[in-house]
Scaffold this active site. Structure first.
Site, mmCIF file in Angstrom:
data_model
loop_
_atom_site.group_PDB
_atom_site.id
_atom_site.type_symbol
_atom_site.label_atom_id
_atom_site.label_comp_id
_atom_site.label_asym_id
_atom_site.label_seq_id
_atom_site.Cartn_x
_atom_site.Cartn_y
_atom_site.Cartn_z
ATOM 1 N N ARG A 1 -8.794 0.818 9.659
ATOM 2 C CA ARG A 1 -8.339 -0.551 9.906
ATOM 3 C C ARG A 1 -9.326 -1.325 10.760
ATOM 4 O O ARG A 1 -9.073 -2.492 11.074
ATOM 5 C CB ARG A 1 -7.000 -0.517 10.624
ATOM 6 C CG ARG A 1 -5.776 -0.755 9.747
ATOM 7 C CD ARG A 1 -4.547 -0.558 10.612
ATOM 8 N NE ARG A 1 -3.390 -1.241 10.147
ATOM 9 C CZ ARG A 1 -2.372 -0.646 9.515
ATOM 10 N NH1 ARG A 1 -2.424 0.629 9.227
ATOM 11 N NH2 ARG A 1 -1.319 -1.344 9.169
ATOM 12 N N ARG B 1 11.861 -5.512 4.630
ATOM 13 C CA ARG B 1 11.599 -4.069 4.451
ATOM 14 C C ARG B 1 12.609 -3.221 5.215
ATOM 15 O O ARG B 1 12.973 -3.537 6.340
ATOM 16 C CB ARG B 1 10.180 -3.743 4.939
ATOM 17 C CG ARG B 1 9.883 -2.240 4.905
ATOM 18 C CD ARG B 1 8.416 -1.931 4.881
ATOM 19 N NE ARG B 1 7.724 -2.316 6.098
ATOM 20 C CZ ARG B 1 6.400 -2.218 6.258
ATOM 21 N NH1 ARG B 1 5.644 -1.779 5.274
ATOM 22 N NH2 ARG B 1 5.844 -2.584 7.390
ATOM 23 N N LYS C 1 0.833 -1.213 0.000
ATOM 24 C CA LYS C 1 0.000 0.000 0.000
ATOM 25 C C LYS C 1 0.870 1.266 0.000
ATOM 26 O O LYS C 1 0.652 2.174 -0.782
ATOM 27 C CB LYS C 1 -0.921 0.038 1.246
ATOM 28 C CG LYS C 1 -1.769 -1.197 1.428
ATOM 29 C CD LYS C 1 -2.628 -1.094 2.684
ATOM 30 C CE LYS C 1 -1.853 -1.035 3.987
ATOM 31 N NZ LYS C 1 -1.097 -2.279 4.312
ATOM 32 N N ARG D 1 12.294 -1.421 11.000
ATOM 33 C CA ARG D 1 11.330 -1.107 12.057
ATOM 34 C C ARG D 1 11.260 -2.251 13.061
ATOM 35 O O ARG D 1 11.328 -3.416 12.676
ATOM 36 C CB ARG D 1 9.934 -0.902 11.440
ATOM 37 C CG ARG D 1 9.757 0.453 10.786
ATOM 38 C CD ARG D 1 8.529 0.539 9.904
ATOM 39 N NE ARG D 1 7.324 -0.055 10.459
ATOM 40 C CZ ARG D 1 6.157 -0.110 9.816
ATOM 41 N NH1 ARG D 1 6.040 0.409 8.600
ATOM 42 N NH2 ARG D 1 5.112 -0.664 10.372
ATOM 43 N N ARG E 1 0.861 -8.641 14.076
ATOM 44 C CA ARG E 1 0.219 -7.720 13.133
ATOM 45 C C ARG E 1 -0.664 -8.471 12.157
ATOM 46 O O ARG E 1 -1.754 -8.011 11.813
ATOM 47 C CB ARG E 1 1.282 -6.920 12.389
ATOM 48 C CG ARG E 1 1.931 -5.887 13.292
ATOM 49 C CD ARG E 1 3.238 -5.423 12.750
ATOM 50 N NE ARG E 1 3.082 -4.643 11.542
ATOM 51 C CZ ARG E 1 4.022 -4.515 10.623
ATOM 52 N NH1 ARG E 1 5.181 -5.110 10.775
ATOM 53 N NH2 ARG E 1 3.793 -3.782 9.569
#
Ligand code: ADP
Ligand code: ADP
Ligand code: ZN
Length: 218
Positions: free
Chosen positions: A88, A127, A13, A160, A171
């Site tokens: 969300r 990531r 996204k 992160r 998550r």
């Protein structure tokens, strides 16, 4: 143009929102990025949000709703926006209806990024994020020229905490339990457009441009 980008963590996204934002010159509103800015600045909101984020849990609805309401009411969002990572939960989706109603605005559509589950783990664990501008890279799929430095702003790249193994699982569980119901919610509203998000970055971008090119805006 007013769009919501919906999908699990790691679906792409943010990557697509960033590209679309540049091409169409509309703001990319990333709720996660706004929260991380508050954490870095050690604001009251940031302090409250931090413990949830570190555990990979969703931050309480009211915090997000206030944050997004202020943002959408600002003049730079009058031309349009891409909402990435909000709503969300169903409570957030309902709050968005009332925020947009007050501003006399309507969503064009909700783009759902459909990505195979195993692919999400590969994407999240590889990531890397720029500390200065928030842009995302991937060690394999979107490598920066220098693995420590952002191509765009020369900021430092980092992993992160919530992109590490324990938090990733939480998550994905939170997504299944609390965010996934939004697919049915928006389908029922007639707003859902599903994009196959497992393809290459450039292929997905082409498809999005096609979608935005044929949509009609007020
Ligand atoms: P989200 O904002 O949905 O959590 P991101 O846009 O941050 O997802 O993408 C997650 C990771 O996967 C990033 O490292 C990004 O570079 C990479 N990525 C994004 N889209 C693709 C894609 N289509 N194929 C492979 N990797 C991708
Ligand atoms: P990703 O891009 O991987 O999906 P984000 O950067 O969007 O992750 O979000 C990071 C974290 O910020 C989430 O795990 C959650 O704790 C918090 N967060 C972001 N957006 C929301 C939201 N709309 N509601 C509740 N928590 C949120
Ligand atoms: Zn940067």
């Amino acid at each position: 143009m007013r769009y919501v980008f919906l999908g699990p963590p790691g679906a792409g996204k943010g990557t697509q929102a960033e590209m679309i934002s540049r091409k169409y010159d509309i703001p990319h509103i990333s709720s996660g990025e706004m929260l991380r800015e508050n954490v870095t600045a050690e604001t009251k909101l940031g302090k409250k949000a931090m413990s949830y984020m570190d555990r990979g849990e969703l931050v309480p609805d009211q915090i997000l709703i206030r944050l997004i309401k202020d943002k959408l009411s600002s003049p730079d969002c009058s031309k349009g926006f891409i909402l990435d990572g909000f709503p969300r939960t169903v409570v957030q989706a309902e709050a968005l209806v009332s925020i947009l109603h007050q501003l006399e605005l309507k969503l064009d559509a909700v783009i759902y990024f459909d990505v195979p589950f195993e692919e999400l783990i590969t994407r999240l664990s590889g990531r890397r994020t720029c500390r200065a501008c928030g842009i995302n890279y991937h060690i394999k799929f979107k490598p920066p020229k220098d693995k420590r430095v952002c191509d765009k702003c020369e900021g430092t790249l980092y992993q992160r905490d919530d992109d590490k193994e324990g938090a990733i699982q939480n998550r994905l569980n939170e997504y299944q339990r609390r965010t996934k119901p939004l697919i049915a919610y928006y389908r029922k509203e007639g707003l859902l457009i599903t994009v196959e998000g497992g393809k290459e970055i450039s292929k997905i971008f082409e498809e999005l441009c096609r979608i935005f090119g044929v949509a009609r805006y007020e």
